[in-house]
Design a protein around this motif. Structure first.
Motif, PDB file in Angstrom:
ATOM      1  N   LYS A  40      38.052  40.835  35.539  1.00 42.31           N
ATOM      2  CA  LYS A  40      37.530  39.698  36.295  1.00 42.31           C
ATOM      3  C   LYS A  40      36.774  38.716  35.415  1.00 42.31           C
ATOM      4  O   LYS A  40      36.410  39.027  34.284  1.00 42.31           O
ATOM      5  N   SER A  41      36.493  37.544  36.002  1.00 41.57           N
ATOM      6  CA  SER A  41      35.608  36.596  35.335  1.00 41.57           C
ATOM      7  C   SER A  41      34.171  37.059  35.577  1.00 41.57           C
ATOM      8  O   SER A  41      33.899  37.906  36.419  1.00 41.57           O
ATOM      9  N   GLU A  44      32.865  36.677  39.241  1.00 37.88           N
ATOM     10  CA  GLU A  44      33.463  37.615  40.202  1.00 37.88           C
ATOM     11  C   GLU A  44      32.988  39.045  39.948  1.00 37.88           C
ATOM     12  O   GLU A  44      32.729  39.798  40.880  1.00 37.88           O
ATOM     13  N   SER A  51      37.551  44.269  44.779  1.00 33.91           N
ATOM     14  CA  SER A  51      38.504  43.278  45.244  1.00 33.91           C
ATOM     15  C   SER A  51      39.450  42.918  44.107  1.00 33.91           C
ATOM     16  O   SER A  51      39.174  43.192  42.940  1.00 33.91           O
ATOM     17  N   TRP A  52      40.547  42.299  44.492  1.00 36.74           N
ATOM     18  CA  TRP A  52      41.535  41.868  43.508  1.00 36.74           C
ATOM     19  C   TRP A  52      41.009  40.613  42.810  1.00 36.74           C
ATOM     20  O   TRP A  52      40.523  39.715  43.484  1.00 36.74           O
ATOM     21  N   PRO A  53      41.070  40.551  41.481  1.00 41.32           N
ATOM     22  CA  PRO A  53      40.568  39.358  40.804  1.00 41.32           C
ATOM     23  C   PRO A  53      41.409  38.124  41.165  1.00 41.32           C
ATOM     24  O   PRO A  53      42.629  38.226  41.274  1.00 41.32           O
ATOM     25  N   THR A  54      40.748  36.962  41.367  1.00 40.91           N
ATOM     26  CA  THR A  54      41.529  35.754  41.664  1.00 40.91           C
ATOM     27  C   THR A  54      42.232  35.261  40.408  1.00 40.91           C
ATOM     28  O   THR A  54      43.301  34.695  40.464  1.00 40.91           O
ATOM     29  N   GLN A  55      41.567  35.457  39.258  1.00 39.41           N
ATOM     30  CA  GLN A  55      42.285  35.155  38.019  1.00 39.41           C
ATOM     31  C   GLN A  55      42.051  36.269  37.023  1.00 39.41           C
ATOM     32  O   GLN A  55      40.949  36.806  36.921  1.00 39.41           O
ATOM     33  N   GLN A  57      41.419  37.837  33.559  1.00 35.53           N
ATOM     34  CA  GLN A  57      40.834  37.426  32.282  1.00 35.53           C
ATOM     35  C   GLN A  57      40.953  38.530  31.247  1.00 35.53           C
ATOM     36  O   GLN A  57      40.035  38.741  30.473  1.00 35.53           O
TER      37      GLN A  57
END
Lengths: 281, 305
Positions: A40-41, A44, A51-55, A57
């Protein structure tokens, strides 16, 4: 492992499902949490939720962790590798030699040596006096010093494992080799050691994981950033990067990879060796 | 690993001493390299610790002060409670490892789907570094944002402050210790159960025994050596435990999860080397007083089997 058919041969489906479901919650979720957070970033990751990372990294976090504090993690990986390889090699060879003679020849010292071996397994090492001894020898804060400490603390376990296994090797083999003119060294390194292969693998795997994961001994006997092992970097990361959970978990993830590889390769062997050596005696 | 008492062959079975050659093919010098390392780095520190625990000590010079360090140790309530916590921690972790390890082993030797997967997943935490596990669970156990309490609140349960509540900290760390170590106990039990001869189960089937009767009358008594191994190994580990506690609570909150090993480290950090070594001697005595009689008792039981 052999199949045990002590129950009805029919597979119990309901029980299986419950077990698998529980194993996912109890064992897989924590590991999934480590992996997800590592990807994760920073923002996040700081939410600490599952949760699932939105992007993703992955690369960025990987590079950041490796570069942190002037590539300390790389230095630490090199240090840990040297420590693990050197101490496990010495430990296994010396323990096999001791176990061989201890198992084969009975003298009035045998009882005392057995007692010392068991003591090594049970008695907690006296920390500060060990530092004192190392300092007298000029080995405190040095890698050779730490290697010898790991050897000293790991010998007992290996000796016990080896001795149980050597008991299953027929003496006739030794006698044949001796008649053929083999001296003690040839007998041990050429005849006996190759036969110990399966238990050597168990010993090497178990002790590599132990030494690689060891935190206490490097903390006491090898302090200082220059000499840090991977476990020490992880510990130091946790205080200085306490808000960057993504980097912290990337570090945990990277450090878990070597034992994971060991496990995937030797899973069956560990069990087989432990069974042959430890429990059946 | 405890029942390894060597069963030496009778001397007659060994090679007859050849005329003129007194030397055994099993040279005593094989002991030498291991003995030197072990003596210098294990025995010498252990023996000298008894002397240094009686001194005020700065590594470079030491001044004999008698039992002052021990008096200090036992007068300080925080240090004495560390002693008590050590025992609670060790008993709790090894008890749970015996019960859960046996249960899991019975499950994982029975006919269920995904047995290989389950065995792997239970054993894997054994191989992960204690510090990594400790840091991960510190975050999972966070009272506000941690995954555990968030999940519990979905079920309508208000989770405790696992590591921040003085009443729970030690137990929480112990539970994580069990999570990490139960795989090894399970492995030892699996090895024990697999080595039980099949004839017993067949005879029981003929007699129409239930699964519970099988467990009570066959598995439980015949897995006894495995039980002893698990008890001894986890007691030894539990009494000496340091890294997980240090990674998760550093002995806190207050001194509520301090054990002897963390007391030893704190005194060492503070520069009280004599006091730290006294802690080591106390730990030595505690371990010896519990493990040696227990292992002797368990080994004597094993013979009756």
């Amino acid at each position: 492992m052999t199949v045990v058919e002590n129950r009805r041969p029919r597979k119990n489906i309901a029980l299986s499902l419950v077990a698998i479901l529980l194993s996912v919650v109890v064992f897989l979720v924590p590991f999934a949490f480590i992996v997800l957070t590592a990807l994760k970033s920073r923002q996040e990751a700081s939410r600490l939720d599952f949760s699932w990372p939105t992007q993703f990294q992955f690369v960025q976090n990987f590079v950041d962790v490796v570069q942190a504090r002037d590539y300390m993690l790389i230095i630490a990986f090199i240090n840990s590798t040297i420590l693990t390889v050197a101490s496990v090699t010495i430990m296994v060879v010396l323990a096999a030699m001791v176990a061989f003679v201890l198992q084969r020849r009975r003298t009035r010292w045998t009882g005392l040596i057995n007692f010392l071996v068991l003591s090594g397994l049970i008695i907690p090492p006296a920390v500060v006096p060990t530092i004192w001894v190392l300092q007298k020898l000029g080995l405190f804060r040095t890698m050779p010093g730490l290697i010898l400490v790991e050897v000293a603390f790991g010998l007992s376990f290996c000796i016990l494992l080896f001795r149980a296994f050597i008991a299953t090797i027929p003496r006739e083999l030794d006698e044949a080799a001796i008649i053929d003119g083999a001296g003690p060294l040839r007998l041990f390194f050429r005849v006996v050691l190759p036969l110990l292969k399966s238990v050597i693998i168990t010993c090497v795997v178990v002790q590599s994981v132990t030494v690689f994961n060891d935190f206490v001994n490097p903390l006491y006997f090898l302090p200082g950033d220059q000499n840090a092992t991977v476990q020490l970097t992880l510990y130091n990361f946790s205080s200085s990067y306490s808000t960057q959970y993504n980097l912290l978990f990337m570090d945990i993830l990277l450090i878990t990879i070597p034992p994971l590889i060991m496990f995937l390769f030797f899973n069956k062997r560990i069990v087989a060796g432990m069974t042959a050596g430890a429990v059946k005696g | 690993m405890v029942s390894l008492e060597a069963r030496p062959r009778t001397r007659a079975a060994g090679p007859a001493p050849a005329a003129g050659r007194k030397r055994s093919p099993y040279s005593s010098w094989f002991y030498l390299p291991a003995a030197i390392i072990y003596a210098v780095l294990f025995l010498v520190p252990t023996v000298t610790s008894f002397y240094f625990s009686l001194t005020r000590w700065s590594i470079f010079d030491s001044q004999f002060i008698g039992f002052d360090n021990y008096v200090t140790f036992f007068r300080e309530p925080a240090l004495v409670s560390g002693l008590w916590h050590t025992v609670v921690y060790a008993v709790l972790t090894s008890g749970l490892k015996v019960v859960l390890g046996l249960g899991l082993a019975v499950l994982l030797t029975s006919q269920i789907i995904g047995r290989g997967y389950l065995r792997s997943v239970v054993f894997f935490p054994v191989l992960v570094s204690t510090i990594g596990v400790g840091l991960t669970f510190t975050i999972l156990m966070d009272p506000e944002e941690g995954l555990i309490n968030e999940s519990l609140s979905l079920l309508g349960i208000q989770g405790p402050g696992w590591l921040t509540d003085p009443g729970y900290a030690l137990v929480s760390v112990a539970l994580v210790d069990v999570w990490k170590g139960v795989g090894l106990a399970t492995l030892i039990y699996i090895a024990g159960i697999v080595s039980i001869p099949q004839e017993y189960f067949e005879a029981a089937r003929v007699d129409g025994a239930t699964a519970w009767q099988n467990f009570r009358s066959i598995v439980l008594p015949l897995a006894r050596p495995a039980t002893f191994t698990v008890i001894l190994l986890s007691l030894i580990g539990g009494l000496r435990s340091f890294d997980l506690i240090w990674a998760m609570t550093r002995g806190g909150p207050g001194f509520t999860s301090d054990v002897i090993a963390s007391v030893i480290y704190k005194q060492y950090q503070a520069g009280f080397y004599g006091l730290s070594t006294a802690g080591n001697v106390v730990l030595f005595l505690l371990v010896t007083a519990i493990i040696f009689p227990l292992s002797r008792y368990l080994n004597s039981k094993e013979v009756d089997l």
